[in-house]
Design a protein around this motif. Structure first.
Motif, PDB file in Angstrom:
ATOM      1  N   UNK A  37       0.793  -1.232   0.000  1.00 54.73           N
ATOM      2  CA  UNK A  37       0.000   0.000   0.000  1.00 54.73           C
ATOM      3  C   UNK A  37       0.824   1.281   0.000  1.00 54.73           C
ATOM      4  N   UNK A  38       2.042   1.219   0.494  1.00 53.42           N
ATOM      5  CA  UNK A  38       2.858   2.422   0.600  1.00 53.42           C
ATOM      6  C   UNK A  38       2.579   3.159   1.900  1.00 53.42           C
ATOM      7  N   UNK A  39       3.506   4.029   2.304  1.00 49.44           N
ATOM      8  CA  UNK A  39       3.382   4.685   3.606  1.00 49.44           C
ATOM      9  C   UNK A  39       2.177   5.632   3.715  1.00 49.44           C
ATOM     10  N   UNK A  40       1.783   6.266   2.627  1.00 50.08           N
ATOM     11  CA  UNK A  40       0.684   7.236   2.689  1.00 50.08           C
ATOM     12  C   UNK A  40      -0.656   6.547   2.988  1.00 50.08           C
ATOM     13  N   UNK A  41      -0.949   5.438   2.335  1.00 49.99           N
ATOM     14  CA  UNK A  41      -2.214   4.747   2.594  1.00 49.99           C
ATOM     15  C   UNK A  41      -2.237   4.148   3.998  1.00 49.99           C
ATOM     16  N   UNK A  42      -1.096   3.619   4.449  1.00 44.95           N
ATOM     17  CA  UNK A  42      -1.014   3.080   5.812  1.00 44.95           C
ATOM     18  C   UNK A  42      -1.266   4.210   6.819  1.00 44.95           C
ATOM     19  N   UNK A  43      -0.653   5.371   6.602  1.00 44.66           N
ATOM     20  CA  UNK A  43      -0.834   6.509   7.505  1.00 44.66           C
ATOM     21  C   UNK A  43      -2.294   6.951   7.543  1.00 44.66           C
ATOM     22  N   UNK A  44      -2.927   7.022   6.374  1.00 44.64           N
ATOM     23  CA  UNK A  44      -4.331   7.444   6.322  1.00 44.64           C
ATOM     24  C   UNK A  44      -5.241   6.456   7.043  1.00 44.64           C
ATOM     25  N   UNK A  45      -4.961   5.162   6.890  1.00 47.38           N
ATOM     26  CA  UNK A  45      -5.761   4.142   7.577  1.00 47.38           C
ATOM     27  C   UNK A  45      -5.600   4.268   9.093  1.00 47.38           C
ATOM     28  N   UNK A  46      -4.375   4.478   9.544  1.00 50.64           N
ATOM     29  CA  UNK A  46      -4.141   4.638  10.990  1.00 50.64           C
ATOM     30  C   UNK A  46      -4.844   5.888  11.521  1.00 50.64           C
ATOM     31  N   UNK A  47      -4.814   6.974  10.744  1.00 53.32           N
ATOM     32  CA  UNK A  47      -5.493   8.188  11.171  1.00 53.32           C
ATOM     33  C   UNK A  47      -6.997   7.965  11.299  1.00 53.32           C
ATOM     34  N   UNK A  48      -7.583   7.280  10.332  1.00 50.34           N
ATOM     35  CA  UNK A  48      -9.018   6.987  10.402  1.00 50.34           C
ATOM     36  C   UNK A  48      -9.349   6.126  11.611  1.00 50.34           C
ATOM     37  N   UNK A  49      -8.529   5.119  11.872  1.00 53.73           N
ATOM     38  CA  UNK A  49      -8.760   4.262  13.033  1.00 53.73           C
ATOM     39  C   UNK A  49      -8.647   5.048  14.336  1.00 53.73           C
ATOM     40  N   UNK A  50      -7.656   5.923  14.429  1.00 56.81           N
ATOM     41  CA  UNK A  50      -7.494   6.739  15.637  1.00 56.81           C
ATOM     42  C   UNK A  50      -8.657   7.710  15.801  1.00 56.81           C
ATOM     43  N   UNK A  51      -9.105   8.305  14.707  1.00 58.26           N
ATOM     44  CA  UNK A  51     -10.236   9.226  14.765  1.00 58.26           C
ATOM     45  C   UNK A  51     -11.488   8.493  15.241  1.00 58.26           C
ATOM     46  N   UNK A  52     -11.672   7.287  14.742  1.00 56.50           N
ATOM     47  CA  UNK A  52     -12.856   6.504  15.097  1.00 56.50           C
ATOM     48  C   UNK A  52     -12.857   6.162  16.582  1.00 56.50           C
ATOM     49  N   UNK A  53     -11.676   5.975  17.178  1.00 58.09           N
ATOM     50  CA  UNK A  53     -11.567   5.613  18.592  1.00 58.09           C
ATOM     51  C   UNK A  53     -11.576   6.814  19.529  1.00 58.09           C
ATOM     52  N   UNK A  54     -11.482   8.003  18.976  1.00 60.92           N
ATOM     53  CA  UNK A  54     -11.424   9.209  19.790  1.00 60.92           C
ATOM     54  C   UNK A  54     -12.706   9.369  20.610  1.00 60.92           C
ATOM     55  N   UNK A  55     -12.540   9.744  21.873  1.00 60.81           N
ATOM     56  CA  UNK A  55     -13.718   9.934  22.721  1.00 60.81           C
ATOM     57  C   UNK A  55     -14.581  11.081  22.217  1.00 60.81           C
ATOM     58  N   UNK A  56     -13.973  12.098  21.626  1.00 56.82           N
ATOM     59  CA  UNK A  56     -14.759  13.206  21.081  1.00 56.82           C
ATOM     60  C   UNK A  56     -15.636  12.734  19.923  1.00 56.82           C
ATOM     61  N   UNK A  57     -15.114  11.862  19.106  1.00 53.03           N
ATOM     62  CA  UNK A  57     -15.897  11.316  18.006  1.00 53.03           C
ATOM     63  C   UNK A  57     -17.038  10.475  18.550  1.00 53.03           C
ATOM     64  N   UNK A  58     -16.778   9.689  19.575  1.00 52.00           N
ATOM     65  CA  UNK A  58     -17.804   8.828  20.164  1.00 52.00           C
ATOM     66  C   UNK A  58     -18.934   9.666  20.733  1.00 52.00           C
ATOM     67  N   UNK A  59     -18.593  10.737  21.436  1.00 54.31           N
ATOM     68  CA  UNK A  59     -19.631  11.578  22.009  1.00 54.31           C
ATOM     69  C   UNK A  59     -20.386  12.363  20.937  1.00 54.31           C
ATOM     70  N   UNK A  60     -19.681  12.830  19.937  1.00 55.52           N
ATOM     71  CA  UNK A  60     -20.308  13.668  18.918  1.00 55.52           C
ATOM     72  C   UNK A  60     -21.199  12.860  17.984  1.00 55.52           C
ATOM     73  N   UNK A  61     -20.783  11.660  17.627  1.00 55.57           N
ATOM     74  CA  UNK A  61     -21.509  10.895  16.620  1.00 55.57           C
ATOM     75  C   UNK A  61     -22.173   9.649  17.164  1.00 55.57           C
ATOM     76  N   UNK A  62     -21.992   9.373  18.430  1.00 43.67           N
ATOM     77  CA  UNK A  62     -22.648   8.222  19.048  1.00 43.67           C
ATOM     78  C   UNK A  62     -22.148   6.885  18.541  1.00 43.67           C
ATOM     79  N   UNK A  63     -20.903   6.840  18.101  1.00 40.91           N
ATOM     80  CA  UNK A  63     -20.349   5.584  17.569  1.00 40.91           C
ATOM     81  C   UNK A  63     -20.130   4.572  18.652  1.00 40.91           C
TER      82      UNK A  63
END
Length: 98
Positions: free
Chosen positions: A72-98
């Motif tokens: 995948x290359x470093x850019x796609x790996x970085x983007x995937x990790x960022x999405x995973x971290x964003x999804x786990x963020x407590x602010x995201x959980x409270x804001x979107x009810x995930x």
């Protein structure tokens, strides 16, 4: 492309185990052609646009981080990790009810 993904996933290891390099030959050792790798990358990009990181994460768990980096290359790996971290963020959980 589905056959290539199945071949990559067929080398799966337990998630808790250290995931070393897939060994000599990289993706070629799994019988995956360059054209199939391009299709896998395109599918990963499409998944990331929809917030789906599973294809990249599955490759990391099945083949190891070094092989996933080659696929995948470093850019796609970085983007995937960022999405995973964003999804786990407590602010995201409270804001979107995930």
């Amino acid at each position: 492309m589905d056959g290539a993904v199945v071949r990559l996933k067929s080398a799966s290891r337990p998630v808790g185990q250290d995931l070393p390099d897939a060994g000599p030959g990289g993706a070629a050792a799994f019988g995956i052609e360059d054209q199939e790798l391009e299709a896998i990358r395109a599918a990963a990009v499409g998944g990331l646009k929809n917030g789906d990181t599973s294809l990249i994460n599955d490759t990391i768990h099945a083949c190891g981080p070094d092989e996933a980096l080659r696929v995948y290359g470093p850019e796609l790996i970085r983007r995937a990790r960022q999405l995973d971290q964003f999804r786990r963020s407590s602010l995201t959980t409270y804001a979107y009810g995930a």
